[in-house]
Write an enzyme that holds these catalytic residues in place. Structure first.
Site, PDB file in Angstrom:
ATOM      1  N   LYS A   1     -20.098 -38.396   3.614  1.00  0.00           N
ATOM      2  CA  LYS A   1     -21.509 -38.397   4.311  1.00  0.00           C
ATOM      3  C   LYS A   1     -22.107 -39.766   4.489  1.00  0.00           C
ATOM      4  O   LYS A   1     -22.004 -40.714   3.976  1.00  0.00           O
ATOM      5  CB  LYS A   1     -22.389 -37.594   3.257  1.00  0.00           C
ATOM      6  CG  LYS A   1     -23.591 -37.359   3.582  1.00  0.00           C
ATOM      7  CD  LYS A   1     -24.486 -36.782   2.248  1.00  0.00           C
ATOM      8  CE  LYS A   1     -25.930 -36.511   2.503  1.00  0.00           C
ATOM      9  NZ  LYS A   1     -26.798 -37.534   2.273  1.00  0.00           N
TER      10      LYS A   1
ATOM     11  N   LYS B   1     -27.592 -39.113  -9.423  1.00  0.00           N
ATOM     12  CA  LYS B   1     -28.203 -40.603  -9.445  1.00  0.00           C
ATOM     13  C   LYS B   1     -27.738 -41.349 -10.443  1.00  0.00           C
ATOM     14  O   LYS B   1     -27.358 -42.408 -10.444  1.00  0.00           O
ATOM     15  CB  LYS B   1     -29.801 -40.707  -9.030  1.00  0.00           C
ATOM     16  CG  LYS B   1     -30.151 -40.291  -7.651  1.00  0.00           C
ATOM     17  CD  LYS B   1     -31.650 -40.283  -7.559  1.00  0.00           C
ATOM     18  CE  LYS B   1     -32.003 -39.941  -6.124  1.00  0.00           C
ATOM     19  NZ  LYS B   1     -33.271 -39.692  -5.986  1.00  0.00           N
TER      20      LYS B   1
ATOM     21  N   LYS C   1     -27.014 -44.304   2.545  1.00  0.00           N
ATOM     22  CA  LYS C   1     -27.126 -45.928   2.258  1.00  0.00           C
ATOM     23  C   LYS C   1     -26.434 -46.141   1.172  1.00  0.00           C
ATOM     24  O   LYS C   1     -25.724 -47.501   0.800  1.00  0.00           O
ATOM     25  CB  LYS C   1     -28.644 -46.117   2.323  1.00  0.00           C
ATOM     26  CG  LYS C   1     -29.218 -45.602   1.220  1.00  0.00           C
ATOM     27  CD  LYS C   1     -30.788 -45.869   1.181  1.00  0.00           C
ATOM     28  CE  LYS C   1     -31.429 -44.919   0.190  1.00  0.00           C
ATOM     29  NZ  LYS C   1     -31.871 -43.765   0.958  1.00  0.00           N
TER      30      LYS C   1
HETATM   31  P1  ADP Z   1     -29.376 -41.614   1.801  1.00  0.00           P
HETATM   32  O1  ADP Z   1     -28.258 -40.704   1.463  1.00  0.00           O
HETATM   33  O2  ADP Z   1     -29.020 -42.677   2.823  1.00  0.00           O
HETATM   34  O3  ADP Z   1     -30.149 -42.246   0.472  1.00  0.00           O
HETATM   35  P2  ADP Z   1     -31.917 -40.021   1.968  1.00  0.00           P
HETATM   36  O4  ADP Z   1     -31.529 -39.272   0.616  1.00  0.00           O
HETATM   37  O5  ADP Z   1     -32.847 -41.037   1.916  1.00  0.00           O
HETATM   38  O6  ADP Z   1     -30.536 -40.875   2.458  1.00  0.00           O
HETATM   39  O7  ADP Z   1     -32.209 -39.016   3.031  1.00  0.00           O
HETATM   40  C1  ADP Z   1     -33.551 -38.725   3.287  1.00  0.00           C
HETATM   41  C2  ADP Z   1     -33.261 -37.344   4.003  1.00  0.00           C
HETATM   42  O8  ADP Z   1     -32.340 -37.585   5.268  1.00  0.00           O
HETATM   43  C3  ADP Z   1     -32.402 -36.158   3.255  1.00  0.00           C
HETATM   44  O9  ADP Z   1     -33.149 -35.457   2.549  1.00  0.00           O
HETATM   45  C4  ADP Z   1     -31.639 -35.571   4.414  1.00  0.00           C
HETATM   46  O10 ADP Z   1     -32.470 -34.599   4.756  1.00  0.00           O
HETATM   47  C5  ADP Z   1     -31.401 -36.607   5.395  1.00  0.00           C
HETATM   48  N1  ADP Z   1     -29.985 -37.108   5.418  1.00  0.00           N
HETATM   49  C6  ADP Z   1     -29.553 -38.282   5.183  1.00  0.00           C
HETATM   50  N2  ADP Z   1     -28.266 -38.369   5.106  1.00  0.00           N
HETATM   51  C7  ADP Z   1     -27.874 -37.386   5.886  1.00  0.00           C
HETATM   52  C8  ADP Z   1     -26.692 -37.059   6.444  1.00  0.00           C
HETATM   53  N3  ADP Z   1     -25.751 -37.838   6.412  1.00  0.00           N
HETATM   54  N4  ADP Z   1     -26.527 -36.215   7.242  1.00  0.00           N
HETATM   55  C9  ADP Z   1     -27.567 -35.353   7.239  1.00  0.00           C
HETATM   56  N5  ADP Z   1     -29.046 -35.427   6.859  1.00  0.00           N
HETATM   57  C10 ADP Z   1     -28.946 -36.450   6.064  1.00  0.00           C
END
Ligand code: ADP
Ligand code: TRP
Length: 333
Positions: A195, A116, A198
């Site tokens: 991947k 992060k 957001k």
């Molecule tokens: P972002 O990457 O958009 O910030 P988060 O980290 O808030 O998403 O995601 C919360 C949960 O959603 C993660 O712990 C994971 O399990 C799932 N997740 C997020 N993005 C993906 C992805 N591209 N593929 C599979 N699972 C995902």
């Protein structure tokens, strides 16, 4: 996980709009565990979101989005205890107590913190101490399993270390939680092929307007193979996303069409949009209904919090007794 009903706990950060990566990677499995009859506690990790958000309007709006989103996608409040982290403030008290048995190197090793910071998030103390608050979230409810994505595995290991450290230092208050890794869909690709996240701005959001969903799908990056030429279905982002939605027969049909030529990426995108609507249409309608019924959503979260807080308070009584921390109420008892 075995046949027996288990206590399951997981948290979702309200740190952005919900996207299909969140759904296929986490939400779908949370809902499945609920339908299998496990005792589920799911909460919106509002305190955690302050480690990356500092706009009050955004924190509140994303919290509402996660609340409405889970309900719209099928969370049944009679089957799962669903609440806001903020409604159980005991976790912050426990986080402090756990901080005092958490060795610094345990946190210094955490890759999520380093990632992060590398992404440009300002390294505040909350971000560094994030895994301790997460440990408190988990331990306070004494769950057997914590369903999380692969990216959260290290945080569960930190929780296990803190659990052991606390129980050895004081008394055996906490259960040893196991991660339940949701790797069924390893990684959902974003519209640019990286991947979906957001932070990369490459998401297809579950509850955006139809116009914005269409815009995102039409913007999926493809190569420049002409319409009439054969295409490799294993090297295309549209096809990769279609595999999440379509059944085996339809996937095979589209792979055939790709290999044969004469099908353009535009055709596939059009079908993907239909599949998105078929899968999420009902949930999207329900979401709009819930937007007009904030009282219902609040009532669900309040009832969930009441139940969760009773569990948390019982654990905190044990924790205070184990650590010699005395409150006026406990002296009077
Ligand atoms: P972002 O990457 O958009 O910030 P988060 O980290 O808030 O998403 O995601 C919360 C949960 O959603 C993660 O712990 C994971 O399990 C799932 N997740 C997020 N993005 C993906 C992805 N591209 N593929 C599979 N699972 C995902
Ligand atoms: N850190 C988790 C994530 O970003 C969210 C979270 C907070 C969590 N507290 C938790 C997950 C407790 C499981 C258990 O996805």
């Amino acid at each position: 996980m075995g046949e027996k009903k288990k206590r399951i706990l997981s948290g979702v950060q309200p740190s952005g709009k919900l996207h299909i990566g969140n759904y296929f990677g986490a939400i779908r499995q949370h809902l499945r565990l609920m339908s299998e009859g496990h005792e589920c506690f799911y909460f919106i990790a509002t305190y955690h979101s302050l480690t990356s958000l500092s706009d009050a309007g955004q924190v509140a709006a994303y919290t509402d989005e996660v609340a409405r989103g889970y309900l719209a996608l099928g969370l049944d409040p009679d089957k799962a205890c669903f609440f806001r982290q903020t409604d159980v403030p005991e976790v912050t008290e426990l986080a402090w107590i756990l901080s005092c048995v958490t060795p610094m190197p345990l946190l210094q090793r955490c890759v999520s913190y380093k990632d992060k910071v590398a992404q440009g998030i300002a390294p505040n103390h909350g971000l560094f101490a994030y895994p301790v608050l997460q440990a408190a979230d988990i331990l306070i409810y004494k769950p057997h399993f914590v369903p999380v994505g692969q990216d959260q595995k290290q945080h569960i290991e930190v929780t296990q270390d803190i659990q052991t450290k606390f129980n050895n230092t004081f008394e055996k208050v906490f259960h040893y939680p196991e991660p339940y890794i949701l790797d069924e869909v390893a990684v959902v690709p974003g519209i640019d092929g990286r991947k979906m996240s957001k932070s990369y701005n490459n998401t297809i959001n579950l509850f955006d307007s139809q116009k914005d969903v269409k815009k995102a799908i039409m913007a999926i990056v493809t190569d420049s193979t002409p319409l009439e030429d054969p295409k490799d279905p294993d090297k295309d982002n549209v096809m990769a996303l279609m595999r999440l939605f379509a059944d085996k027969a339809e996937i095979a049909e589209w792979e055939g069409r790709y290999r044969a030529g004469g099908t353009g990426y535009g055709h596939a995108k059009k079908r993907l949009l239909e599949q998105f609507d078929e899968t999420f249409g009902t949930a999207r309608e329900k979401y709009r209904d819930l937007e007009n019924d904030p009282d219902y959503v609040n009532d669900v979260l309040a009832a969930g919090a009441k139940k969760a807080r009773a569990v948390a308070q019982a654990t905190m009584d044990e924790v205070r007794a184990a650590t010699g921390l005395v409150t006026a109420a406990s002296v009077r008892k």
